[in-house]
Design a protein around this motif. Structure first.
Motif, PDB file in Angstrom:
ATOM      1  N   GLY A  75     -38.377   5.478   3.730  1.00 59.64           N
ATOM      2  CA  GLY A  75     -39.745   6.005   3.769  1.00 59.64           C
ATOM      3  C   GLY A  75     -40.370   5.967   5.139  1.00 59.64           C
ATOM      4  N   LYS A  76     -39.547   5.914   6.178  1.00 62.84           N
ATOM      5  CA  LYS A  76     -40.072   5.862   7.542  1.00 62.84           C
ATOM      6  C   LYS A  76     -40.152   7.260   8.134  1.00 62.84           C
ATOM      7  CE  LYS A  76     -38.243   1.299   8.561  1.00 62.84           C
ATOM      8  NZ  LYS A  76     -37.246   0.553   9.310  1.00 62.84           N
ATOM      9  N   GLY A  77     -41.158   7.472   8.949  1.00 67.23           N
ATOM     10  CA  GLY A  77     -41.294   8.733   9.660  1.00 67.23           C
ATOM     11  C   GLY A  77     -41.659   9.891   8.762  1.00 67.23           C
ATOM     12  N   SER A  78     -41.535  11.067   9.320  1.00 68.60           N
ATOM     13  CA  SER A  78     -41.803  12.308   8.589  1.00 68.60           C
ATOM     14  C   SER A  78     -40.580  13.204   8.737  1.00 68.60           C
ATOM     15  CB  SER A  78     -43.027  13.014   9.169  1.00 68.60           C
ATOM     16  OG  SER A  78     -44.173  12.236   8.992  1.00 68.60           O
ATOM     17  N   PRO A  79     -39.669  13.133   7.792  1.00 67.00           N
ATOM     18  CA  PRO A  79     -38.445  13.925   7.916  1.00 67.00           C
ATOM     19  C   PRO A  79     -38.742  15.420   7.846  1.00 67.00           C
ATOM     20  CG  PRO A  79     -38.588  12.969   5.727  1.00 67.00           C
ATOM     21  CD  PRO A  79     -39.719  12.403   6.535  1.00 67.00           C
ATOM     22  N   SER A  80     -37.938  16.196   8.550  1.00 63.05           N
ATOM     23  CA  SER A  80     -38.119  17.647   8.492  1.00 63.05           C
ATOM     24  C   SER A  80     -37.657  18.161   7.133  1.00 63.05           C
ATOM     25  CB  SER A  80     -37.313  18.329   9.606  1.00 63.05           C
ATOM     26  OG  SER A  80     -35.922  18.246   9.330  1.00 63.05           O
ATOM     27  N   LEU A  81     -38.221  19.262   6.742  1.00 66.17           N
ATOM     28  CA  LEU A  81     -37.847  19.889   5.479  1.00 66.17           C
ATOM     29  C   LEU A  81     -36.369  20.276   5.505  1.00 66.17           C
ATOM     30  CD1 LEU A  81     -38.856  20.822   2.740  1.00 66.17           C
ATOM     31  CD2 LEU A  81     -39.559  22.964   3.798  1.00 66.17           C
ATOM     32  N   LYS A  82     -35.909  20.717   6.658  1.00 69.34           N
ATOM     33  CA  LYS A  82     -34.500  21.099   6.808  1.00 69.34           C
ATOM     34  C   LYS A  82     -33.588  19.913   6.502  1.00 69.34           C
ATOM     35  CE  LYS A  82     -31.101  22.597  10.179  1.00 69.34           C
ATOM     36  NZ  LYS A  82     -30.792  22.735  11.589  1.00 69.34           N
ATOM     37  N   ASN A  83     -33.873  18.748   7.101  1.00 72.69           N
ATOM     38  CA  ASN A  83     -33.031  17.560   6.867  1.00 72.69           C
ATOM     39  C   ASN A  83     -33.080  17.108   5.412  1.00 72.69           C
ATOM     40  OD1 ASN A  83     -32.088  17.391   9.486  1.00 72.69           O
ATOM     41  ND2 ASN A  83     -33.603  15.895  10.126  1.00 72.69           N
ATOM     42  N   VAL A  84     -34.276  17.117   4.841  1.00 71.42           N
ATOM     43  CA  VAL A  84     -34.424  16.711   3.441  1.00 71.42           C
ATOM     44  C   VAL A  84     -33.622  17.658   2.548  1.00 71.42           C
ATOM     45  CG1 VAL A  84     -36.051  16.496   1.520  1.00 71.42           C
ATOM     46  CG2 VAL A  84     -36.655  15.585   3.778  1.00 71.42           C
ATOM     47  N   ASN A  85     -33.739  18.955   2.821  1.00 70.35           N
ATOM     48  CA  ASN A  85     -33.021  19.951   2.028  1.00 70.35           C
ATOM     49  C   ASN A  85     -31.506  19.758   2.148  1.00 70.35           C
ATOM     50  OD1 ASN A  85     -32.998  22.247   0.302  1.00 70.35           O
ATOM     51  ND2 ASN A  85     -32.434  23.509   2.057  1.00 70.35           N
ATOM     52  N   GLN A  86     -31.011  19.507   3.356  1.00 71.97           N
ATOM     53  CA  GLN A  86     -29.578  19.301   3.559  1.00 71.97           C
ATOM     54  C   GLN A  86     -29.076  18.068   2.795  1.00 71.97           C
ATOM     55  OE1 GLN A  86     -30.017  20.429   8.082  1.00 71.97           O
ATOM     56  NE2 GLN A  86     -27.897  19.885   7.678  1.00 71.97           N
ATOM     57  N   VAL A  87     -29.841  16.988   2.845  1.00 72.33           N
ATOM     58  CA  VAL A  87     -29.460  15.756   2.151  1.00 72.33           C
ATOM     59  C   VAL A  87     -29.457  15.985   0.640  1.00 72.33           C
ATOM     60  CG1 VAL A  87     -30.191  13.388   1.624  1.00 72.33           C
ATOM     61  CG2 VAL A  87     -30.188  14.189   3.991  1.00 72.33           C
ATOM     62  N   LEU A  88     -30.510  16.606   0.135  1.00 72.39           N
ATOM     63  CA  LEU A  88     -30.595  16.856  -1.303  1.00 72.39           C
ATOM     64  C   LEU A  88     -29.508  17.819  -1.768  1.00 72.39           C
ATOM     65  CD1 LEU A  88     -34.459  17.015  -1.796  1.00 72.39           C
ATOM     66  CD2 LEU A  88     -32.906  15.183  -2.506  1.00 72.39           C
ATOM     67  N   ASN A  89     -29.219  18.848  -0.978  1.00 75.08           N
ATOM     68  CA  ASN A  89     -28.145  19.773  -1.339  1.00 75.08           C
ATOM     69  C   ASN A  89     -26.803  19.057  -1.420  1.00 75.08           C
ATOM     70  OD1 ASN A  89     -29.638  22.119  -1.668  1.00 75.08           O
ATOM     71  ND2 ASN A  89     -29.404  22.764   0.451  1.00 75.08           N
ATOM     72  N   ALA A  90     -26.560  18.149  -0.479  1.00 77.36           N
ATOM     73  CA  ALA A  90     -25.307  17.389  -0.495  1.00 77.36           C
ATOM     74  C   ALA A  90     -25.206  16.516  -1.741  1.00 77.36           C
ATOM     75  CB  ALA A  90     -25.198  16.532   0.766  1.00 77.36           C
TER      76      ALA A  90
END
Length: 106
Positions: A83-98
């Protein structure tokens, strides 16, 4: 009978003081709203991290494997999960897709 003290401010002085108080109150309100929104954002990122960690653990995927599968750095994934920082939508999407998840599910 004692005569009441006269106030040297006059009507225009009171109006000016009232304007100063209103301005101070407005600034205070903005600070409170900013703090509330900041806390809400932090809670959202924290919740997202819990969702990612839960999905990763349910699938028995290590952080290192998730980093390799998603193309997102190990440190960024650790920050998302904690829960640290403000992750980019791109990174969140890549992690969730994986992990086989979609953002709209959240």
């Amino acid at each position: 009978m004692a005569k009441p003290k006269s106030n040297s401010l006059g009507l225009s002085g009171y109006a000016a003081k009232l304007g100063e108080l209103a301005s101070s109150l407005s600034a205070l309100s903005e600070n409170i709203i900013t703090e509330i929104n900041s806390n809400r954002q932090y809670e959202s990122v924290e919740t997202l991290g819990k969702i990612v960690r839960k999905a990763r653990k349910e699938q028995k995927v290590s952080l290192q494997v998730l980093a390799a599968l998603s193309g997102v750095s190990l440190g960024t994934i650790q920050n998302i999960e904690s829960g640290k920082g403000s992750p980019s939508l791109k990174n969140v999407n890549q992690v969730l897709n994986a992990l086989g998840k979609k953002i709209w599910v959240l």
